[in-house]
Design a protein around this motif. Structure first.
Motif, PDB file in Angstrom:
ATOM      1  N   CYS A   1      -6.281  -4.909  -1.369  1.00 16.41           N
ATOM      2  CA  CYS A   1      -7.334  -4.086  -1.980  1.00 16.41           C
ATOM      3  C   CYS A   1      -7.376  -4.243  -3.504  1.00 16.41           C
ATOM      4  CB  CYS A   1      -7.114  -2.613  -1.642  1.00 16.41           C
ATOM      5  SG  CYS A   1      -7.475  -2.168   0.055  1.00 16.41           S
ATOM      6  N   HIS A   2      -6.219  -4.452  -4.099  1.00 13.07           N
ATOM      7  CA  HIS A   2      -6.119  -4.405  -5.559  1.00 13.07           C
ATOM      8  C   HIS A   2      -6.049  -5.793  -6.208  1.00 13.07           C
ATOM      9  CE1 HIS A   2      -5.652  -0.035  -5.804  1.00 13.07           C
ATOM     10  NE2 HIS A   2      -4.938  -0.133  -4.706  1.00 13.07           N
ATOM     11  N   SER A   3      -6.630  -6.794  -5.572  1.00  9.49           N
ATOM     12  CA  SER A   3      -6.659  -8.121  -6.177  1.00  9.49           C
ATOM     13  C   SER A   3      -7.947  -8.378  -6.955  1.00  9.49           C
ATOM     14  CB  SER A   3      -6.498  -9.201  -5.095  1.00  9.49           C
ATOM     15  OG  SER A   3      -7.536  -9.089  -4.132  1.00  9.49           O
ATOM     16  N   ALA A   4      -8.997  -7.596  -6.640  1.00  7.73           N
ATOM     17  CA  ALA A   4     -10.267  -7.760  -7.368  1.00  7.73           C
ATOM     18  C   ALA A   4     -10.077  -7.351  -8.828  1.00  7.73           C
ATOM     19  CB  ALA A   4     -11.348  -6.904  -6.726  1.00  7.73           C
ATOM     20  N   PRO A   5     -10.780  -8.007  -9.771  1.00 13.15           N
ATOM     21  CA  PRO A   5     -10.595  -7.730 -11.208  1.00 13.15           C
ATOM     22  C   PRO A   5     -10.677  -6.249 -11.573  1.00 13.15           C
ATOM     23  CG  PRO A   5     -11.966  -9.658 -10.915  1.00 13.15           C
ATOM     24  CD  PRO A   5     -11.749  -9.099  -9.540  1.00 13.15           C
ATOM     25  N   LYS A   6     -11.622  -5.531 -10.999  1.00 18.56           N
ATOM     26  CA  LYS A   6     -11.804  -4.124 -11.376  1.00 18.56           C
ATOM     27  C   LYS A   6     -10.724  -3.225 -10.800  1.00 18.56           C
ATOM     28  CE  LYS A   6     -16.815  -4.247 -12.112  1.00 18.56           C
ATOM     29  NZ  LYS A   6     -18.116  -3.661 -11.734  1.00 18.56           N
ATOM     30  N   LYS A   7     -10.045  -3.696  -9.751  1.00 17.96           N
ATOM     31  CA  LYS A   7      -9.027  -2.865  -9.104  1.00 17.96           C
ATOM     32  C   LYS A   7      -7.615  -3.366  -9.362  1.00 17.96           C
ATOM     33  CE  LYS A   7     -11.883  -1.200  -5.256  1.00 17.96           C
ATOM     34  NZ  LYS A   7     -11.966  -1.081  -3.784  1.00 17.96           N
ATOM     35  N   ALA A   8      -7.484  -4.469 -10.032  1.00 19.93           N
ATOM     36  CA  ALA A   8      -6.162  -5.062 -10.252  1.00 19.93           C
ATOM     37  C   ALA A   8      -5.340  -4.234 -11.233  1.00 19.93           C
ATOM     38  CB  ALA A   8      -6.314  -6.485 -10.781  1.00 19.93           C
ATOM     39  N   CYS A   9      -4.034  -4.235 -11.033  1.00 16.67           N
ATOM     40  CA  CYS A   9      -3.134  -3.492 -11.923  1.00 16.67           C
ATOM     41  C   CYS A   9      -3.078  -4.188 -13.280  1.00 16.67           C
ATOM     42  CB  CYS A   9      -1.747  -3.431 -11.307  1.00 16.67           C
ATOM     43  SG  CYS A   9      -0.510  -2.648 -12.365  1.00 16.67           S
TER      44      CYS A   9
ATOM     45  N   VAL B   1      -0.864  -3.901 -15.562  1.00 15.35           N
ATOM     46  CA  VAL B   1       0.515  -4.186 -15.960  1.00 15.35           C
ATOM     47  C   VAL B   1       1.032  -5.444 -15.268  1.00 15.35           C
ATOM     48  CG1 VAL B   1       2.892  -3.326 -16.010  1.00 15.35           C
ATOM     49  CG2 VAL B   1       0.969  -1.760 -16.430  1.00 15.35           C
ATOM     50  N   ASN B   2       0.869  -5.506 -13.945  1.00 18.01           N
ATOM     51  CA  ASN B   2       1.324  -6.670 -13.179  1.00 18.01           C
ATOM     52  C   ASN B   2       0.434  -6.792 -11.933  1.00 18.01           C
ATOM     53  OD1 ASN B   2       2.641  -8.648 -11.672  1.00 18.01           O
ATOM     54  ND2 ASN B   2       4.683  -7.939 -12.274  1.00 18.01           N
ATOM     55  N   PRO B   3      -0.569  -7.645 -11.968  1.00 12.30           N
ATOM     56  CA  PRO B   3      -1.528  -7.733 -10.862  1.00 12.30           C
ATOM     57  C   PRO B   3      -1.055  -8.566  -9.675  1.00 12.30           C
ATOM     58  CG  PRO B   3      -2.123  -9.253 -12.597  1.00 12.30           C
ATOM     59  CD  PRO B   3      -0.930  -8.520 -13.090  1.00 12.30           C
ATOM     60  N   LYS B   4       0.202  -9.048  -9.687  1.00 14.75           N
ATOM     61  CA  LYS B   4       0.648  -9.969  -8.646  1.00 14.75           C
ATOM     62  C   LYS B   4       1.862  -9.485  -7.854  1.00 14.75           C
ATOM     63  CE  LYS B   4      -1.110 -14.158 -10.883  1.00 14.75           C
ATOM     64  NZ  LYS B   4      -0.780 -15.516 -11.387  1.00 14.75           N
ATOM     65  N   GLU B   5       2.702  -8.640  -8.441  1.00 10.60           N
ATOM     66  CA  GLU B   5       3.926  -8.245  -7.740  1.00 10.60           C
ATOM     67  C   GLU B   5       4.484  -6.940  -8.315  1.00 10.60           C
ATOM     68  OE1 GLU B   5       6.804 -11.291  -8.353  1.00 10.60           O
ATOM     69  OE2 GLU B   5       6.786 -11.107 -10.543  1.00 10.60           O
ATOM     70  N   LYS B   6       5.580  -6.481  -7.721  1.00 15.20           N
ATOM     71  CA  LYS B   6       6.319  -5.282  -8.148  1.00 15.20           C
ATOM     72  C   LYS B   6       5.491  -4.001  -8.048  1.00 15.20           C
ATOM     73  CE  LYS B   6       9.376  -7.933 -11.162  1.00 15.20           C
ATOM     74  NZ  LYS B   6       9.926  -8.125 -12.518  1.00 15.20           N
ATOM     75  N   CYS B   7       4.548  -3.985  -7.120  1.00 17.14           N
ATOM     76  CA  CYS B   7       3.712  -2.795  -6.917  1.00 17.14           C
ATOM     77  C   CYS B   7       4.563  -1.601  -6.464  1.00 17.14           C
ATOM     78  CB  CYS B   7       2.649  -3.065  -5.850  1.00 17.14           C
ATOM     79  SG  CYS B   7       1.799  -4.644  -5.989  1.00 17.14           S
ATOM     80  N   VAL B   8       5.437  -1.837  -5.487  1.00 17.11           N
ATOM     81  CA  VAL B   8       6.170  -0.742  -4.849  1.00 17.11           C
ATOM     82  C   VAL B   8       7.123  -0.066  -5.819  1.00 17.11           C
ATOM     83  CG1 VAL B   8       7.759  -0.146  -2.992  1.00 17.11           C
ATOM     84  CG2 VAL B   8       5.963  -1.832  -2.586  1.00 17.11           C
ATOM     85  N   GLY B   9       7.867  -0.851  -6.581  1.00 17.69           N
ATOM     86  CA  GLY B   9       8.837  -0.275  -7.506  1.00 17.69           C
ATOM     87  C   GLY B   9       8.215   0.633  -8.543  1.00 17.69           C
ATOM     88  N   CYS B  10       6.989   0.311  -8.946  1.00 14.10           N
ATOM     89  CA  CYS B  10       6.304   1.122  -9.964  1.00 14.10           C
ATOM     90  C   CYS B  10       5.553   2.304  -9.361  1.00 14.10           C
ATOM     91  CB  CYS B  10       5.314   0.259 -10.739  1.00 14.10           C
ATOM     92  SG  CYS B  10       6.100  -0.892 -11.879  1.00 14.10           S
TER      93      CYS B  10
END
Length: 346
Positions: free
Chosen positions: A298-306, A308-317
């Motif tokens: 869901c969060h890979s699109a430019p408007k929804k991407a993180c 801070v880090n749009p590729k990994e470490k989602c869970v830890g943060c």
């Protein structure tokens, strides 16, 4: 001749009882009637599912869910069994005829798979006693059972006594089904099995045996279930907001409750569910990659991407681990399922 007749009579008298026993033993015997639950219960147990669902059955048999209720015997627990001796604050644990006994109280069940702690249970007709301390097999330590952190209130007691519907619900989350007016769980219904989620399977098995169409299979497939339905189903044991209240901070321990508060869940249009990240037939994994893949779907699109880090470490943060219990000495940590932006000053 007279002696021969006497000898014949004597032999007949001696051999006749043996002959009768042999005839009875060799005669066809009526099979014992099935247990009442075999005839009246709509539940059949996991074994009935295996012939058609072998892969799911085999996978699920290895899970902690499946081992969350066990017999309180050394044979039942195997390598997870504690050694006899003094249990701090409770009393003496002994073994009698292969079964564990604390003080003079026989223990029938163990709740918990042994991944972390296991709580020993003593049963009566309408109540169960939850021992004050739980055993952590990988540390070989006894720690306070959650909810029994006040030793003065429990002074002189082996543990907390749970009665009625509360006892039914407590054991019911560790078993497929319980008898209506008893806490004595049949061995085939130990653990969270197929019918815990899909519902009673007797009619389904009968329909399959008759070759009936899928529309008449009389069981919940859950294949197309949405977030609300699955969150409620998992929450029947893992707790929803209705169980814990709107102000609870235990969004890590009670995962469906935490997920229900998340913006991801609320704005997913009922698509985000527990099984988006977790296979229902396997243990929850520790590798973050599959979870990150779910986030990035869901969060890979430019408007929804993180940012801070749009590729990994989602869970830890966004799902940091926190202690499962706010009080007590249980060291277990769980990922917070209230998915959001966590800042140091909050």
């Amino acid at each position: 001749m007279k002696n021969l007749k006497k000898l014949t009579r004597l032999l007949c008298a001696l051999l006749l009882p043996t002959l009768i026993l042999l005839v009875v033993a060799c005669s066809p015997q009526k099979s014992e009637p099935p247990l009442p639950s075999d005839e009246t219960s709509p539940f059949v147990g996991n074994a009935a599912c295996e012939p058609c669902h072998a892969a799911e059955f085999t996978s699920h048999q290895k899970t902690h869910h499946m081992a969350t209720m066990q017999e309180a015997t050394r044979a039942g627990l195997g390598a997870l069994a504690p050694e006899p001796g003094q249990i701090p604050g409770v009393g003496m644990l002994t073994e009698q005829q292969g079964r564990f006994v604390v003080n003079d109280l026989p223990l029938q069940l163990v709740l918990g798979s042994g991944k972390t702690g296991m709580t020993f249970i003593a049963l009566s007709d309408d109540s169960c006693t939850e021992i004050q301390t739980s055993y952590f097999p990988h540390e070989k330590l006894w720690r306070t059972t959650p909810g029994q952190e006040k030793p003065k209130a429990m002074a002189g007691q082996v543990g907390r006594i749970v009665i009625g519907q509360e006892a039914q619900r407590c054991l019911g989350c560790h078993a497929v089904t319980l008898p209506e007016n008893s806490l004595q769980v049949e061995r085939r219904f130990f653990g969270v099995g197929c019918e815990s989620c899909h519902g009673p399977g007797r009619e389904h098995v009968a329909a399959m045996g008759k070759g009936e169409k899928p529309a008449k299979l009389a069981i919940e497939s859950l294949k197309n279930a949405g977030g609300e339905q699955l969150n409620t189903l998992c929450g029947s044991c893992h707790r929803t907001q209705d169980d814990v209240g709107p102000l609870s901070k235990s969004t890590n321990r009670f995962q469906p409750y935490g997920l229900s508060l998340s913006r991801c869940f609320k704005e997913s249009k009922d698509k985000l569910t527990c099984v988006t990240c977790h296979s229902p037939h396997e243990d929850a994994g520790t590798d973050p990659k599959p979870y990150e893949k779910a986030c990035l779907s869901c969060h890979s699109a430019p408007k929804k991407a993180c940012p801070v880090n749009p590729k990994e470490k989602c869970v830890g943060c966004h799902m940091p681990e926190r202690p499962a219990f706010e009080v007590g000495d249980t060291p277990t940590k769980m990922a917070d399922h209230f998915i959001k932006i966590y800042r140091a000053n909050r």
